[in-house]
Design a protein around this motif. Structure first.
Motif, PDB file in Angstrom:
ATOM      1  N   PHE A 140       1.168  -6.018  11.495  1.00  0.00           N
ATOM      2  CA  PHE A 140      -0.105  -6.257  10.798  1.00  0.00           C
ATOM      3  C   PHE A 140      -1.200  -6.734  11.753  1.00  0.00           C
ATOM      4  O   PHE A 140      -2.370  -6.800  11.362  1.00  0.00           O
ATOM      5  CB  PHE A 140       0.116  -7.288   9.684  1.00  0.00           C
ATOM      6  CG  PHE A 140      -1.084  -7.527   8.802  1.00  0.00           C
ATOM      7  CD1 PHE A 140      -1.640  -6.502   8.054  1.00  0.00           C
ATOM      8  CD2 PHE A 140      -1.659  -8.783   8.731  1.00  0.00           C
ATOM      9  CE1 PHE A 140      -2.750  -6.717   7.247  1.00  0.00           C
ATOM     10  CE2 PHE A 140      -2.761  -9.013   7.921  1.00  0.00           C
ATOM     11  CZ  PHE A 140      -3.307  -7.970   7.180  1.00  0.00           C
ATOM     12  N   ARG A 150      -4.993  -5.554  12.035  1.00  0.00           N
ATOM     13  CA  ARG A 150      -5.909  -5.731  10.900  1.00  0.00           C
ATOM     14  C   ARG A 150      -6.052  -7.199  10.495  1.00  0.00           C
ATOM     15  O   ARG A 150      -6.709  -7.492   9.489  1.00  0.00           O
ATOM     16  CB  ARG A 150      -5.399  -4.920   9.710  1.00  0.00           C
ATOM     17  CG  ARG A 150      -5.092  -3.467  10.037  1.00  0.00           C
ATOM     18  CD  ARG A 150      -4.477  -2.745   8.858  1.00  0.00           C
ATOM     19  NE  ARG A 150      -5.444  -2.454   7.833  1.00  0.00           N
ATOM     20  CZ  ARG A 150      -5.112  -2.029   6.598  1.00  0.00           C
ATOM     21  NH1 ARG A 150      -3.841  -1.904   6.262  1.00  0.00           N
ATOM     22  NH2 ARG A 150      -6.052  -1.776   5.713  1.00  0.00           N
ATOM     23  N   CYS A 151      -5.435  -8.100  11.229  1.00  0.00           N
ATOM     24  CA  CYS A 151      -5.312  -9.495  10.794  1.00  0.00           C
ATOM     25  C   CYS A 151      -6.350 -10.385  11.477  1.00  0.00           C
ATOM     26  O   CYS A 151      -6.490 -10.376  12.706  1.00  0.00           O
ATOM     27  CB  CYS A 151      -3.906 -10.008  11.097  1.00  0.00           C
ATOM     28  SG  CYS A 151      -3.633 -11.720  10.584  1.00  0.00           S
ATOM     29  N   PRO A 156      -3.863   1.300   7.775  1.00  0.00           N
ATOM     30  CA  PRO A 156      -2.524   0.957   8.264  1.00  0.00           C
ATOM     31  C   PRO A 156      -2.123   1.876   9.422  1.00  0.00           C
ATOM     32  O   PRO A 156      -2.415   3.075   9.397  1.00  0.00           O
ATOM     33  CB  PRO A 156      -1.636   1.184   7.042  1.00  0.00           C
ATOM     34  CG  PRO A 156      -2.550   1.114   5.865  1.00  0.00           C
ATOM     35  CD  PRO A 156      -3.872   1.640   6.345  1.00  0.00           C
ATOM     36  N   LEU A 197      -9.812  -5.723   4.795  1.00  0.00           N
ATOM     37  CA  LEU A 197      -9.024  -5.515   6.005  1.00  0.00           C
ATOM     38  C   LEU A 197      -9.716  -4.523   6.936  1.00  0.00           C
ATOM     39  O   LEU A 197     -10.354  -3.571   6.483  1.00  0.00           O
ATOM     40  CB  LEU A 197      -7.630  -4.991   5.641  1.00  0.00           C
ATOM     41  CG  LEU A 197      -6.760  -5.960   4.845  1.00  0.00           C
ATOM     42  CD1 LEU A 197      -5.443  -5.287   4.484  1.00  0.00           C
ATOM     43  CD2 LEU A 197      -6.507  -7.241   5.628  1.00  0.00           C
ATOM     44  N   HIS A 199       1.058 -15.128   3.457  1.00  0.00           N
ATOM     45  CA  HIS A 199       0.824 -14.113   4.490  1.00  0.00           C
ATOM     46  C   HIS A 199      -0.595 -13.576   4.373  1.00  0.00           C
ATOM     47  O   HIS A 199      -1.097 -13.348   3.269  1.00  0.00           O
ATOM     48  CB  HIS A 199       1.827 -12.965   4.340  1.00  0.00           C
ATOM     49  CG  HIS A 199       1.905 -12.085   5.548  1.00  0.00           C
ATOM     50  ND1 HIS A 199       0.952 -11.113   5.815  1.00  0.00           N
ATOM     51  CD2 HIS A 199       2.792 -12.038   6.579  1.00  0.00           C
ATOM     52  CE1 HIS A 199       1.272 -10.498   6.946  1.00  0.00           C
ATOM     53  NE2 HIS A 199       2.373 -11.033   7.430  1.00  0.00           N
ATOM     54  N   TYR A 218       4.864  -4.150   4.148  1.00  0.00           N
ATOM     55  CA  TYR A 218       3.812  -3.581   4.991  1.00  0.00           C
ATOM     56  C   TYR A 218       4.476  -2.807   6.117  1.00  0.00           C
ATOM     57  O   TYR A 218       5.286  -3.362   6.874  1.00  0.00           O
ATOM     58  CB  TYR A 218       2.899  -4.676   5.567  1.00  0.00           C
ATOM     59  CG  TYR A 218       1.740  -4.134   6.364  1.00  0.00           C
ATOM     60  CD1 TYR A 218       0.598  -3.675   5.713  1.00  0.00           C
ATOM     61  CD2 TYR A 218       1.793  -4.053   7.751  1.00  0.00           C
ATOM     62  CE1 TYR A 218      -0.473  -3.159   6.440  1.00  0.00           C
ATOM     63  CE2 TYR A 218       0.732  -3.542   8.482  1.00  0.00           C
ATOM     64  CZ  TYR A 218      -0.394  -3.090   7.818  1.00  0.00           C
ATOM     65  OH  TYR A 218      -1.446  -2.562   8.528  1.00  0.00           O
ATOM     66  N   CYS A 228       5.248 -14.229   9.548  1.00  0.00           N
ATOM     67  CA  CYS A 228       3.951 -14.472  10.180  1.00  0.00           C
ATOM     68  C   CYS A 228       4.078 -15.675  11.086  1.00  0.00           C
ATOM     69  O   CYS A 228       4.591 -16.723  10.680  1.00  0.00           O
ATOM     70  CB  CYS A 228       2.873 -14.727   9.124  1.00  0.00           C
ATOM     71  SG  CYS A 228       1.237 -15.129   9.799  1.00  0.00           S
ATOM     72  N   GLU A 240       0.825  -1.203   0.000  1.00  0.00           N
ATOM     73  CA  GLU A 240       0.000   0.000   0.000  1.00  0.00           C
ATOM     74  C   GLU A 240       0.865   1.262   0.000  1.00  0.00           C
ATOM     75  O   GLU A 240       2.047   1.229   0.357  1.00  0.00           O
ATOM     76  CB  GLU A 240      -0.908   0.003   1.238  1.00  0.00           C
ATOM     77  CG  GLU A 240      -1.965  -1.090   1.229  1.00  0.00           C
ATOM     78  CD  GLU A 240      -2.682  -1.181   2.564  1.00  0.00           C
ATOM     79  OE1 GLU A 240      -3.856  -0.770   2.632  1.00  0.00           O
ATOM     80  OE2 GLU A 240      -2.077  -1.673   3.534  1.00  0.00           O
ATOM     81  N   TYR A 246      -1.733 -10.653   4.759  1.00  0.00           N
ATOM     82  CA  TYR A 246      -1.766  -9.372   4.039  1.00  0.00           C
ATOM     83  C   TYR A 246      -1.656  -9.597   2.534  1.00  0.00           C
ATOM     84  O   TYR A 246      -2.369  -8.959   1.747  1.00  0.00           O
ATOM     85  CB  TYR A 246      -0.630  -8.480   4.527  1.00  0.00           C
ATOM     86  CG  TYR A 246      -0.553  -7.153   3.804  1.00  0.00           C
ATOM     87  CD1 TYR A 246      -1.610  -6.255   3.855  1.00  0.00           C
ATOM     88  CD2 TYR A 246       0.569  -6.801   3.071  1.00  0.00           C
ATOM     89  CE1 TYR A 246      -1.552  -5.029   3.201  1.00  0.00           C
ATOM     90  CE2 TYR A 246       0.643  -5.579   2.412  1.00  0.00           C
ATOM     91  CZ  TYR A 246      -0.413  -4.707   2.479  1.00  0.00           C
ATOM     92  OH  TYR A 246      -0.358  -3.501   1.820  1.00  0.00           O
ATOM     93  N   THR A 247      -0.785 -10.505   2.114  1.00  0.00           N
ATOM     94  CA  THR A 247      -0.675 -10.825   0.687  1.00  0.00           C
ATOM     95  C   THR A 247      -1.990 -11.353   0.156  1.00  0.00           C
ATOM     96  O   THR A 247      -2.431 -10.982  -0.944  1.00  0.00           O
ATOM     97  CB  THR A 247       0.436 -11.865   0.456  1.00  0.00           C
ATOM     98  OG1 THR A 247       1.641 -11.432   1.078  1.00  0.00           O
ATOM     99  CG2 THR A 247       0.679 -12.070  -1.027  1.00  0.00           C
ATOM    100  N   CYS A 285       4.097   2.407   2.478  1.00  0.00           N
ATOM    101  CA  CYS A 285       4.705   1.244   3.131  1.00  0.00           C
ATOM    102  C   CYS A 285       6.229   1.278   3.099  1.00  0.00           C
ATOM    103  O   CYS A 285       6.878   0.451   3.737  1.00  0.00           O
ATOM    104  CB  CYS A 285       4.197  -0.052   2.505  1.00  0.00           C
ATOM    105  SG  CYS A 285       4.831  -0.366   0.840  1.00  0.00           S
TER     106      CYS A 285
END
Length: 326
Positions: A291, A294-295, A279, A275, A249, A230, A319, A57, A251-252, A60
């Motif tokens: 992360f 938001r995970c 961020p 999400l 991941h 990120y 992760c 994003e 996020y990916t 980042c």
């Protein structure tokens, strides 16, 4: 049909022994005076002739990483080794021998071109690396004409101006080019032309690219390997096939779920991951995994312990619970 599909995607580097890295970045950091940790411990290698896509994003740290590699910004930590030479703390004069090998193509071509110089002056550079016939030959190779050499940047369209920027980057005969969002400011049809031009030039000249972009379709077309950033850190790094076909991941997975699919039946049924929130600020990153706020997989461990990059399903992932992703 996506215009970016007009050229076959590059092959991955399988078979022959892996060459030594042309570029080795280790624990690279950039903290600005305001306390913003724009880049927070980034490490990767880039081999000769390879394209490494760098995605994430806005904000980042992608562009900051690229600018440090070509020494437009001085890192506050870590090392940048080019062809075995540590560039990190070289004074400007000592960097001169490496300038020819390290070049950059910028997102906004007009902002990066001197409006008071002709194209001839821009491409030949302050040291007049190229003669007039050589400048014209290079302009023609990037899709411009001989008469363009005597014009000024304001006389060109955005796509033409980016071609001038590409010609300027190639004038010194570089081995590595940092492409910082080189097509994001252009119309889609022009994007395809520029992307295919960059790919052809890479094949002809054996260039290595660090290809920075937020458009995952463009990155997939161009890259051999992909690194996902990120909040200043790389959270996944692997081959294009591994990352796009089997993201590890969370996020990916969220990023790829937002990329449109050409097949309407698949597009109508596939999972989209939305999400939570925005961020966090790089000036005040959360503890533990950056992360975790938001995970959907986050657990107590994620809130206290930063996850290291480790091998998961043939790529590196930052992760604690990457194995839990399907």
């Amino acid at each position: 049909m996506n215009p970016l599909d007009t050229r076959p995607a590059p092959e991955t580097h399988d078979g022959p022994p892996t060459p030594a890295p042309l570029l080795s970045v280790r624990d690279l950091r950039m903290t600005f005076g305001s306390g913003v940790r724009a880049v927070d411990g980034v490490s990767f290698d880039l081999r000769p002739g390879e394209t490494l896509g760098l995605v994430g994003e806005s904000g980042c740290g992608k562009s900051t990483t690229g600018r440090m590699i070509v020494r437009l910004l001085q890192p506050t930590g870590g090392t940048i080794a080019f062809d075995g030479h540590d560039l990190t703390r070289l004074p400007p004069r000592a960097m001169l021998p490496f300038r020819r090998d390290l070049q950059m193509i910028f997102q906004d071509p007009f902002a990066s071109l001197n409006p008071r110089q002709t194209v001839q002056q821009i491409v030949s550079g302050p040291r007049k690396l190229l003669t007039r016939p050589q400048v014209i030959e290079l302009l023609e190779r990037v899709g411009l004409a001989a008469e363009h050499a005597d014009r000024y940047p304001h006389e060109f369209s955005g796509g033409q101006a980016q071609r001038i920027g590409i010609a300027r980057a190639l004038a010194s005969g570089p081995r590595l080019v940092v492409c910082d969002e080189p097509v994001s400011a252009l119309d889609v049809s022009i994007q395809a032309q520029i992307v295919n031009l960059l790919a052809d030039l890479q094949d002809e000249r054996g260039l290595a690219y660090l290809f920075i972009a937020h458009d995952l379709s463009v990155v997939r077309h161009m890259s051999d390997r992909v690194a996902v950033m990120y909040l200043g850190r790389i959270v996944e790094l692997g081959s294009r096939a591994a990352l796009y076909d089997d993201p590890a991941h969370p996020y990916t997975r969220a990023l790829l779920s937002a990329v449109p699919v050409a097949d309407p039946d698949v597009e109508a049924t596939r999972e989209r991951i939305v999400l939570r929130g925005d961020p966090p600020s790089p000036a005040a990153p959360p503890p533990g995994c950056s992360f975790h706020p938001r995970c959907a997989l986050a657990q107590d461990l994620c809130r206290t312990a930063p996850p290291p990059l480790r091998e998961v399903r043939g790529r590196q992932v930052s992760c604690h619970f990457a194995e839990a992703t399907p």
